[in-house]
Design a protein around this motif. Structure first.
Motif, PDB file in Angstrom:
ATOM      1  N   ILE A  50     106.730  23.595  10.142  1.00  0.00           N
ATOM      2  CA  ILE A  50     106.939  23.634   8.696  1.00  0.00           C
ATOM      3  C   ILE A  50     108.297  23.076   8.280  1.00  0.00           C
ATOM      4  CG2 ILE A  50     105.349  25.561   8.339  1.00  0.00           C
ATOM      5  CD1 ILE A  50     107.766  27.398   8.095  1.00  0.00           C
ATOM      6  N   SER A  51     109.117  22.697   9.233  1.00  0.00           N
ATOM      7  CA  SER A  51     110.442  22.100   8.995  1.00  0.00           C
ATOM      8  C   SER A  51     111.356  23.002   8.174  1.00  0.00           C
ATOM      9  CB  SER A  51     110.309  20.746   8.296  1.00  0.00           C
ATOM     10  OG  SER A  51     109.594  19.842   9.082  1.00  0.00           O
ATOM     11  N   PHE A  52     111.204  24.296   8.329  1.00  0.00           N
ATOM     12  CA  PHE A  52     112.040  25.243   7.593  1.00  0.00           C
ATOM     13  C   PHE A  52     112.430  26.392   8.508  1.00  0.00           C
ATOM     14  CE2 PHE A  52     112.557  29.090   5.004  1.00  0.00           C
ATOM     15  CZ  PHE A  52     113.560  28.665   4.149  1.00  0.00           C
ATOM     16  N   CYS A  53     113.719  26.666   8.576  1.00  0.00           N
ATOM     17  CA  CYS A  53     114.213  27.788   9.350  1.00  0.00           C
ATOM     18  C   CYS A  53     114.799  28.817   8.386  1.00  0.00           C
ATOM     19  CB  CYS A  53     115.284  27.342  10.341  1.00  0.00           C
ATOM     20  SG  CYS A  53     115.959  28.705  11.313  1.00  0.00           S
ATOM     21  N   PRO A  54     114.194  30.003   8.317  1.00  0.00           N
ATOM     22  CA  PRO A  54     114.692  31.013   7.385  1.00  0.00           C
ATOM     23  C   PRO A  54     116.119  31.468   7.669  1.00  0.00           C
ATOM     24  CG  PRO A  54     112.653  31.743   8.439  1.00  0.00           C
ATOM     25  CD  PRO A  54     113.015  30.437   9.039  1.00  0.00           C
ATOM     26  N   LEU A  55     116.571  31.367   8.901  1.00  0.00           N
ATOM     27  CA  LEU A  55     117.943  31.764   9.224  1.00  0.00           C
ATOM     28  C   LEU A  55     118.968  30.742   8.744  1.00  0.00           C
ATOM     29  CD1 LEU A  55     117.538  33.269  12.791  1.00  0.00           C
ATOM     30  CD2 LEU A  55     117.895  34.472  10.644  1.00  0.00           C
ATOM     31  N   TYR A  56     118.557  29.507   8.520  1.00  0.00           N
ATOM     32  CA  TYR A  56     119.472  28.487   8.014  1.00  0.00           C
ATOM     33  C   TYR A  56     119.778  28.692   6.536  1.00  0.00           C
ATOM     34  CZ  TYR A  56     119.011  25.461  12.170  1.00  0.00           C
ATOM     35  OH  TYR A  56     119.059  24.922  13.423  1.00  0.00           O
ATOM     36  N   ALA A  57     118.817  29.192   5.773  1.00  0.00           N
ATOM     37  CA  ALA A  57     118.939  29.291   4.315  1.00  0.00           C
ATOM     38  C   ALA A  57     120.149  30.123   3.857  1.00  0.00           C
ATOM     39  CB  ALA A  57     117.642  29.823   3.720  1.00  0.00           C
ATOM     40  N   PRO A  58     120.347  31.346   4.355  1.00  0.00           N
ATOM     41  CA  PRO A  58     121.491  32.132   3.853  1.00  0.00           C
ATOM     42  C   PRO A  58     122.846  31.510   4.167  1.00  0.00           C
ATOM     43  CG  PRO A  58     120.077  33.491   5.266  1.00  0.00           C
ATOM     44  CD  PRO A  58     119.551  32.106   5.306  1.00  0.00           C
ATOM     45  N   PHE A  59     122.905  30.729   5.227  1.00  0.00           N
ATOM     46  CA  PHE A  59     124.167  30.116   5.624  1.00  0.00           C
ATOM     47  C   PHE A  59     124.350  28.711   5.073  1.00  0.00           C
ATOM     48  CE2 PHE A  59     123.101  33.174   9.016  1.00  0.00           C
ATOM     49  CZ  PHE A  59     124.185  34.026   8.872  1.00  0.00           C
TER      50      PHE A  59
END
Length: 69
Positions: A50-59
């Motif tokens: 899905i090309s999305f990492c939820p851990l990247y978003a907050p940072f």
């Protein structure tokens, strides 16, 4: 969800998931370690698809080459 994973990031995650699968099927890892690494490998594959990492978003991390805002 905006994409936040680049091609290199996705490739590394897929390679790590394949390595975990190989280690599991050759009985190099077993038990709790195999379960934890297997779950991590599944997460790596899903986030790569899905090309999305939820851990990247907050940072605010974005490894995607075309950074869309």
């Amino acid at each position: 969800m905006k994409k936040n994973m680049g091609t290199t990031d996705k490739l590394i995650r897929i390679v790590l998931a394949v390595i975990v699968a190989i280690l599991y099927f050759t009985n190099t890892i077993s038990g709790t370690v195999a379960i934890v690494l297997g779950a991590l490998a599944v997460v790596f594959v899903l986030t790569s698809l899905i090309s999305f990492c939820p851990l990247y978003a907050p940072f605010g991390i974005n490894t995607c080459s075309n950074k869309t805002k």
